[in-house]
Design a protein around this motif. Structure first.
Motif, PDB file in Angstrom:
ATOM      1  N   ARG A 149       0.850  -1.191   0.000  1.00  0.00           N
ATOM      2  CA  ARG A 149       0.000   0.000   0.000  1.00  0.00           C
ATOM      3  C   ARG A 149       0.881   1.235   0.000  1.00  0.00           C
ATOM      4  O   ARG A 149       1.804   1.355   0.810  1.00  0.00           O
ATOM      5  CB  ARG A 149      -0.920   0.038   1.221  1.00  0.00           C
TER       6      ARG A 149
ATOM      7  N   ALA B 162       0.760   5.646  -0.272  1.00  0.00           N
ATOM      8  CA  ALA B 162      -0.137   6.801  -0.147  1.00  0.00           C
ATOM      9  C   ALA B 162       0.638   8.088  -0.382  1.00  0.00           C
ATOM     10  O   ALA B 162       1.764   8.238   0.095  1.00  0.00           O
ATOM     11  CB  ALA B 162      -0.784   6.836   1.236  1.00  0.00           C
TER      12      ALA B 162
ATOM     13  N   SER C 271      -4.022   7.187  -3.088  1.00  0.00           N
ATOM     14  CA  SER C 271      -3.516   6.073  -2.286  1.00  0.00           C
ATOM     15  C   SER C 271      -3.764   4.819  -3.117  1.00  0.00           C
ATOM     16  O   SER C 271      -4.831   4.664  -3.724  1.00  0.00           O
ATOM     17  CB  SER C 271      -4.235   5.980  -0.939  1.00  0.00           C
TER      18      SER C 271
ATOM     19  N   MET D 252      -6.896   9.496   0.750  1.00  0.00           N
ATOM     20  CA  MET D 252      -5.658   9.100   1.402  1.00  0.00           C
ATOM     21  C   MET D 252      -5.890   8.047   2.478  1.00  0.00           C
ATOM     22  O   MET D 252      -5.003   7.281   2.825  1.00  0.00           O
ATOM     23  CB  MET D 252      -4.970  10.321   2.038  1.00  0.00           C
TER      24      MET D 252
ATOM     25  N   GLN E 120      -7.654   5.192   2.538  1.00  0.00           N
ATOM     26  CA  GLN E 120      -8.323   4.118   1.816  1.00  0.00           C
ATOM     27  C   GLN E 120      -8.914   3.110   2.819  1.00  0.00           C
ATOM     28  O   GLN E 120      -8.238   2.754   3.795  1.00  0.00           O
ATOM     29  CB  GLN E 120      -7.310   3.420   0.902  1.00  0.00           C
TER      30      GLN E 120
END
Length: 569
Positions: A148, A150, A163, A187, A189
């Motif tokens: 992940r 961002a 993100s 941002m 998520q």
């Protein structure tokens, strides 16, 4: 709150890395930092948006891909996946192991956001570091893990508003075959996106297994599953052209990298042959204007009588003997790129005055013309005399100097950075030998030591000429002391080298015998070897192989020098 703080810290770290190429205290994951370094080494421009926006898959192509979906995948399941993505405001897509777009898994949210952002779609045709910088899909495949990213964890500034998450896909043999990615303008998520991606990845891997087992081939939807991921050769970093491991050259590289991103005029100062034109080329290659021309004008060869027509050009019939079609001036030829005035201190006062208005308003009037033409270029200049000294000496007009000196970079002479000489010689020999189709010869330690003592009044240009001369005159695999020109072998800096190492000369041994004694000469040479070895080892972070390579000696020889150094201490 903690995530907001992380986003702020990452933004600060990204700005620091873009400016300097390194982080004092890394505050981003190692995988992200490694990807940033890859992007920088490959010359990815973090500000250039046109390539990104031109790389989106058009809506009609996405619709056509939807029609080719395999019937073996249940329509109800695909619809459920798409609804979940739309409801959670994420863009869901599949990419193969080369970063090529395979298909979109939802449409409602991506289409709405594409209209809002004025782009054809939110599905990039390719996701890789060369095009889009650091991204979750590439990292998920490289790290073989769910990723992940961002905001500013993305290298390219266009993606800082997103993100993104991704999970790797594997084929029937367990190899990485692609990735499923989810992007959002939020941002924060939703946390369920990551486990959802892993579920989607499991489903796709199951469908791929079925496809592989039934058809006994390595293809799925026309995409080769088993295609190995090749090692993409990294684009050479233009900064590598500024060779040197000294503190002075590190500062030059940092300043060049920092100033390349802007539009300020740059003035490069330094003695003849230090590499001012090379630095100008590097700045141009790193700048947003790198696709435009770099026009170099040698002001030292520009006569005052021809300056106007050379710089500004002329119209048809401007004077007797003029070309019938007229001529484009060199300033106009630099439109969209960079104009580099070398030896700018050689320009006459009249020519400087002519240039002033052009530099201020970016307009030119060709000789014999009646209308001004707008030009758009970035200015760089080079001078052997520091700018303020040139003004004080009356060589440069004060108003002209302050117009061209937005940012000054001084490049030190070779004699002030002697520790760079071995690496420079190695780099030059390698390039010249490859151009001549020859094996790269090795310089003996004594020859290296002698060349490091020489003052090099012609700087890097003189060193390059010597390396080419040695390649031509010395056909052996080794370049020895005897192969060097007499002007270098018998230069006072080499013959009197003991003066630099008087601290290791036996007490009371003075006068001419100090320089002629073979035992003393050997001690002085050994001392110099140890100094160079300590410095290169320090710059190589203690890496024996790298230090030996830079010094041009074998590992056993370097081990011996290290052992002697420790005993001396």
């Amino acid at each position: 709150m903690a995530q907001d703080n992380h986003l702020k810290e990452t933004a600060v770290a990204w700005q620091q890395f873009i400016r300097s190429g390194h982080l004092h205290q890394p505050s981003v994951p190692q995988a992200v930092l490694t990807s940033w370094k890859n992007c920088r080494d490959r010359g990815v421009d973090p500000w250039e948006n046109r390539r990104i926006q031109a790389g989106f898959v058009p809506g009609q192509e996405i619709a056509a891909l939807q029609m080719t979906k395999s019937r073996r995948r249940p329509a109800e399941t695909l619809e459920a996946i798409g609804r979940f993505a739309d409801e959670n405001h994420v863009v869901l897509s599949i990419y193969d192991n080369q970063g090529n777009f395979i298909e979109a898994l939802n449409h409602q949210y991506p289409e709405a956001m594409a209209k809002k952002l004025s782009v054809p779609s939110l599905f990039l045709e390719q996701l890789n570091e060369d095009l889009s910088g650091t991204n979750a899909v590439t990292l998920a495949m490289r790290e073989a893990a769910t990723i992940r990213l961002a905001g500013c964890e993305h290298y390219h500034s266009w993606f800082h508003a997103f993100s993104c998450s991704a999970a790797p896909l594997r084929d029937a043999r367990g190899n990485i075959a692609g990735a499923v990615g989810a992007s959002s303008l939020d941002m924060h998520q939703p946390m369920m996106v990551l486990p959802f991606l892993r579920c989607v990845a499991d489903l796709y891997q199951h469908w791929r297994w079925l496809e592989y087992d039934r058809n006994k081939n390595r293809y799925w939807q026309g995409i080769e599953l088993m295609k190995p991921t090749p090692d993409t050769p990294a684009k050479p970093n233009p900064l590598n052209q500024l060779v040197g491991m000294s503190h002075e050259m590190k500062l030059v590289r940092e300043r060049v990298a920092a100033v390349a991103q802007g539009e300020l005029p740059v003035m490069l100062t330094g003695e003849s042959g230090v590499g001012k034109e090379v630095a100008a080329q590097v700045i141009h290659q790193l700048s947003a204007r790198r696709k435009g021309p770099l026009i170099v004008i040698n002001c030292g060869a520009l006569s005052e009588t021809l300056a106007e027509t050379t710089l500004f050009g002329y119209e048809r019939g401007a004077f007797t003997g003029a070309r019938s079609a007229g001529k484009t001036g060199l300033i106009e030829a630099a439109h969209g790129g960079t104009l580099f005035l070398d030896e700018v201190e050689s320009l006459s006062a009249a020519t400087q005055a002519m240039l002033l208005r052009c530099l201020a308003e970016k307009k030119i009037m060709p000789m014999g013309g009646t209308e001004e033409r707008s030009v758009n270029f970035r200015l760089m200049t080079a001078s052997k005399i520091p700018g303020e000294q040139a003004v004080a000496a009356g060589v440069l007009r004060a108003d002209f100097y302050y117009r061209i000196s937005g940012y000054d970079i001084s490049i030190p002479p070779l004699r002030h950075r002697r520790e760079d000489i071995p690496l420079l010689m190695e780099t030059l020999l390698k390039g010249l030998a490859e151009a001549m189709g020859r094996d790269i010869p090795r310089l003996t330690e004594e020859a290296i030591s002698c060349l490091c003592h020489y003052p090099w009044p012609g700087n890097v240009r003189q060193l390059k000429n010597l390396m080419e001369q040695l390649l031509i005159t010395c056909q052996a695999a080794e370049i020895r002391m005897a192969d060097l020109p007499e002007t270098i072998r018998y230069h006072s800096a080499w013959l009197n080298r003991g003066a630099e190492a008087s601290s290791v000369t036996p007490a009371g041994n003075h006068g001419s015998s100090q320089w002629t004694s073979a035992s003393d000469g050997k001690k002085l040479l050994t001392h110099l070897e140890r100094q160079m070895a300590r410095q290169v080892l320090k710059e190589s972070d203690g890496n024996i192989s790298e230090a030996a390579r830079r010094l041009g000696i074998s590992r056993p020889t370097l081990y011996r020098i290290i052992k002697d150094t420790r005993e001396e201490v």
